[in-house]
Scaffold this motif. Structure first.
Motif, PDB file in Angstrom:
ATOM      1  N   ASP A   1       0.834  -1.206   0.000  1.00  0.00           N
ATOM      2  CA  ASP A   1       0.000   0.000   0.000  1.00  0.00           C
ATOM      3  C   ASP A   1       0.869   1.257   0.000  1.00  0.00           C
ATOM      4  OD1 ASP A   1      -2.336  -1.472   0.026  1.00  0.00           O
ATOM      5  OD2 ASP A   1      -2.582  -1.375   2.204  1.00  0.00           O
ATOM      6  N   GLU A   2       1.935   1.217   0.812  1.00  0.00           N
ATOM      7  CA  GLU A   2       2.855   2.365   0.878  1.00  0.00           C
ATOM      8  C   GLU A   2       3.519   2.611  -0.474  1.00  0.00           C
ATOM      9  OE1 GLU A   2       7.200   3.014   2.823  1.00  0.00           O
ATOM     10  OE2 GLU A   2       5.644   2.351   4.224  1.00  0.00           O
ATOM     11  N   GLY A   3       3.935   1.520  -1.125  1.00  0.00           N
ATOM     12  CA  GLY A   3       4.565   1.655  -2.433  1.00  0.00           C
ATOM     13  C   GLY A   3       3.622   2.225  -3.474  1.00  0.00           C
ATOM     14  N   GLU A   4       2.374   1.780  -3.431  1.00  0.00           N
ATOM     15  CA  GLU A   4       1.389   2.282  -4.391  1.00  0.00           C
ATOM     16  C   GLU A   4       1.203   3.786  -4.233  1.00  0.00           C
ATOM     17  OE1 GLU A   4      -2.798   0.615  -6.120  1.00  0.00           O
ATOM     18  OE2 GLU A   4      -2.664   0.848  -3.943  1.00  0.00           O
ATOM     19  N   LYS A   5       1.206   4.264  -2.998  1.00  0.00           N
ATOM     20  CA  LYS A   5       1.061   5.700  -2.756  1.00  0.00           C
ATOM     21  C   LYS A   5       2.247   6.487  -3.305  1.00  0.00           C
ATOM     22  CE  LYS A   5      -1.763   5.040   1.395  1.00  0.00           C
ATOM     23  NZ  LYS A   5      -1.796   5.094   2.886  1.00  0.00           N
ATOM     24  N   ARG A   6       3.400   5.813  -3.455  1.00  0.00           N
ATOM     25  CA  ARG A   6       4.609   6.490  -3.966  1.00  0.00           C
ATOM     26  C   ARG A   6       4.727   6.368  -5.472  1.00  0.00           C
ATOM     27  NH1 ARG A   6       9.483   6.171   0.311  1.00  0.00           N
ATOM     28  NH2 ARG A   6      10.478   7.221  -1.436  1.00  0.00           N
TER      29      ARG A   6
ATOM     30  N   VAL B   1       4.518   3.309  -7.243  1.00  0.00           N
ATOM     31  CA  VAL B   1       4.826   1.947  -7.683  1.00  0.00           C
ATOM     32  C   VAL B   1       3.501   1.197  -7.825  1.00  0.00           C
ATOM     33  CG1 VAL B   1       6.127  -0.158  -7.163  1.00  0.00           C
ATOM     34  CG2 VAL B   1       6.951   2.064  -6.331  1.00  0.00           C
ATOM     35  N   SER B   2       3.369   0.373  -8.848  1.00  0.00           N
ATOM     36  CA  SER B   2       2.145  -0.416  -8.950  1.00  0.00           C
ATOM     37  C   SER B   2       2.029  -1.323  -7.728  1.00  0.00           C
ATOM     38  CB  SER B   2       2.141  -1.257 -10.227  1.00  0.00           C
ATOM     39  OG  SER B   2       3.033  -2.354 -10.113  1.00  0.00           O
ATOM     40  N   TRP B   3       0.797  -1.574  -7.274  1.00  0.00           N
ATOM     41  CA  TRP B   3       0.607  -2.376  -6.070  1.00  0.00           C
ATOM     42  C   TRP B   3       1.218  -3.759  -6.246  1.00  0.00           C
ATOM     43  CZ3 TRP B   3      -1.099  -6.775  -3.840  1.00  0.00           C
ATOM     44  CH2 TRP B   3      -1.336  -6.758  -2.454  1.00  0.00           C
ATOM     45  N   GLU B   4       1.054  -4.345  -7.438  1.00  0.00           N
ATOM     46  CA  GLU B   4       1.559  -5.699  -7.690  1.00  0.00           C
ATOM     47  C   GLU B   4       3.081  -5.745  -7.580  1.00  0.00           C
ATOM     48  OE1 GLU B   4      -2.420  -5.198  -9.300  1.00  0.00           O
ATOM     49  OE2 GLU B   4      -0.550  -4.051  -9.613  1.00  0.00           O
ATOM     50  N   LEU B   5       3.754  -4.731  -8.145  1.00  0.00           N
ATOM     51  CA  LEU B   5       5.217  -4.703  -8.088  1.00  0.00           C
ATOM     52  C   LEU B   5       5.689  -4.415  -6.663  1.00  0.00           C
ATOM     53  CD1 LEU B   5       7.904  -4.867  -9.545  1.00  0.00           C
ATOM     54  CD2 LEU B   5       7.674  -2.423 -10.134  1.00  0.00           C
ATOM     55  N   ALA B   6       4.989  -3.519  -5.973  1.00  0.00           N
ATOM     56  CA  ALA B   6       5.358  -3.216  -4.589  1.00  0.00           C
ATOM     57  C   ALA B   6       5.221  -4.448  -3.702  1.00  0.00           C
ATOM     58  CB  ALA B   6       4.484  -2.073  -4.059  1.00  0.00           C
TER      59      ALA B   6
END
Length: 559
Positions: free
Chosen positions: A432-437, A439-444
């Motif tokens: 979730d944190e990566g998606e907010k930055r 990054v796609s959720w799947e890759l994060a």
């Protein structure tokens, strides 16, 4: 960004090693040497580590990739070994759940086979007891029908039933590198591609070593109060340098593994099965693939370059045909493969599969401490044993007082995720944190699962990758390639494309088409980023092409 373990910093680290006496110099950057470096650094020792290849390039990236409890050693009545590595397995998992995963294993037994219902049930029960297995992971006995329900591909002829128990699957190279990174975080200096030329003595006592950085041919002299030879298959070579190869010696054996896509080998779950000649073999699903191994043959070839040969490959294919007769697997189905060398301790009259996997320590008259044998699972305990000895010797020599071993409760790099029970929740939060930055959720989610508590650094490198002013510098690499590459070069001392594609990502073994797709832009990117000469760029590109070829095409004759 501040990077403690960057490939560009190799020369500085060697200069720092040479600038002051070390308490301990470790030769060998496999799991044994990395574990020793971590234990010693955690106790407050000044530690240096070198390896003439990349970290984990030898045995520690070429195993069956299991942190296992040693069930097979019950057959050899290695009771102490089973008890020790079984308990260590749980510690390895708890300290690094991002690189170790519980995997339920199925052990089928057949009429006339090595195992029967009683022996399997008793063996697994004893195993549970000795290894201190968690209640939810203890053995379950299955009928023939239940066994086939778990894995319909199994040979149903004369099947009597099966035993189900838990092993722990790991990424052996990443485990090694995460252990070493934790040692570096605690003050150790570690450099790959650095070869020992000769030892340095004073009145017959070893006080250091002459080292050469094989990437630029610079030479350094490093002084150390204690030197540990943890060079795996090269242990006897270093003992010969010291003129102390006496008494016990190594016996090298080779094991190989084949990788197939699960579209051709749709394995539902991991299987541990006996072959027609009485050996045991694993077939394990992983990331859309299935890998199978291992062989166990005496080896006298090039230690740095073991290869799969046609006889090795056919042996495993024949075993697969016997155990999974409904699918006709051939050499054409092999997507990738690897070969590794085991540094076992020679025992008169015993074949490769019969030799004990116990570890031993030898100390020469000059003071060189050599460690050989052992298993990946027991690396932490092996390190504790040898560093205990070193600490006592240093204290007797008046060097100082050192802490007791603390690695039982020390997470390795990336392992600070709140414990194994919290790992999945941690991954979801970080995705979730990566998606907010951006990054796609799947890759994060993939990054969080692979890199654990280091995933935040991946996100920082994502920002670097996506904001580089010169788009051409990215060489067309998307974030799923470019970001792990930046991380590997800057935080894991990856110095060549093979380092990245084999030891840092495992892609050449388990996603070889991905390597073929991105090999040229990765070489180009590394060449620019690391300022390679045209000659170096060509050499590293050829090395990668050779690794791709050897992963697929077995040699025709034995070494």
């Amino acid at each position: 960004m501040d990077c403690l373990f960057a490939s560009k910093g190799r020369e500085n680290r060697l200069q720092q090693m040479a600038s002051m006496p070390l308490d301990l110099l470790v030769i060998g950057g496999g799991i044994t040497g990395s574990g020793i470096a971590l234990d010693a650094a955690a106790r407050g020792m000044k530690v240096g580590l070198v390896d003439m290849q990349d970290f984990a390039a030898g045995t520690s990236s070429r195993s069956t990739k299991l942190v296992h409890g040693g069930l097979r050693y019950l057959k050899q009545l290695e009771i102490r070994l089973v008890a020790e590595v079984g308990k260590e397995r749980a510690i390895v998992y708890e300290n690094g759940p991002h690189v170790t995963t519980p995997e339920r294993m199925l052990l089928p037994f057949y009429k006339g086979g090595t195992f029967g219902s009683l022996s399997t049930s008793l063996g697994l029960r004893v195993y549970d007891f000795l290894a201190g297995v968690k209640k939810l992971e203890r053995r379950r006995m299955l009928s023939a029908t239940e066994t086939l329900g778990r894995e319909p591909l199994l040979n149903a002829s004369n099947l009597l039933g099966g035993g189900s128990y838990v092993e722990y699957r790991t990424d052996d190279a990443r485990l090694t590198i995460e252990v070493l990174k934790e040692a570096v975080q605690r003050g150790a200096q570690a450099v790959n591609y650095t070869k020992v030329n000769q030892f340095i003595y004073d009145n017959g006592k070893m006080i250091g070593a002459s080292l050469t950085d094989v990437l630029n041919e610079c030479t350094y002299e490093v002084r150390a109060r204690k030197i540990v030879n943890a060079a795996g298959p090269w242990v006897d070579t270093l003992r010969e340098f010291d003129n102390s190869k006496q008494g016990k010696r190594l016996q090298l054996t080779k094991g190989i593994h084949l990788v197939m896509d699960r579209s051709r080998f749709p394995l539902r779950q991991a299987i541990y099965f006996d072959t027609s000649d009485g050996r045991m073999m694993f077939a394990i699903p992983r990331d859309g693939k299935a890998y199978i191994g291992t062989t166990d043959t005496e080896y006298t070839g090039d230690i740095a370059h073991p290869q799969v040969n046609a006889a090795d490959q056919q042996y495993i294919l024949d075993a697969l045909r016997d155990m999974f007769p409904e699918i006709d697997l051939t050499a054409d189905d092999v997507e990738s493969s690897w070969a590794g060398v085991r540094p076992l301790i020679y025992e008169e009259g015993k074949g490769p599969s019969e030799i004990s996997r116990k570890d031993e320590i030898w100390q020469s008259a000059s003071g060189l401490i050599s460690m050989a044998g052992g298993k990946l699972t027991g690396y932490r305990k092996m390190a504790e044993t040898v560093v205990d000895r070193i600490a006592v010797q240093l204290e007797e020599e008046g060097v100082g007082s050192f802490l007791a071993c603390a690695t039982k409760g020390v997470p390795i790099s990336g392992g600070r995720v709140g414990g194994s029970d919290s790992f999945n929740d941690y991954v979801l939060r970080k995705a979730d944190e990566g998606e907010k930055r951006g990054v796609s959720w799947e890759l994060a989610e993939i990054w969080a699962r692979k890199y654990g508590s280091n995933v935040g650094r991946l996100y920082e490198w994502f920002d670097v990758h996506t904001t580089q002013a010169d788009v051409a510098f990215n060489c067309g690499l998307p974030p799923e390639v470019g970001v792990p590459l930046l991380y590997a070069m800057n935080e894991e001392m990856a110095a060549t494309p093979v380092d990245f594609f084999i030891r840092r990502t495992g892609a050449l073994l388990f996603n070889i088409s991905w390597v073929r797709t991105w090999k040229t832009p990765v070489v180009e990117y590394m060449a620019q980023y690391l300022d390679w000469t045209p000659e170096a760029k060509g050499r590293y590109a050829e090395e990668l092409d050779l690794a791709l070829h050897e992963a697929v095409v077995p040699v025709k004759v034995d070494e």
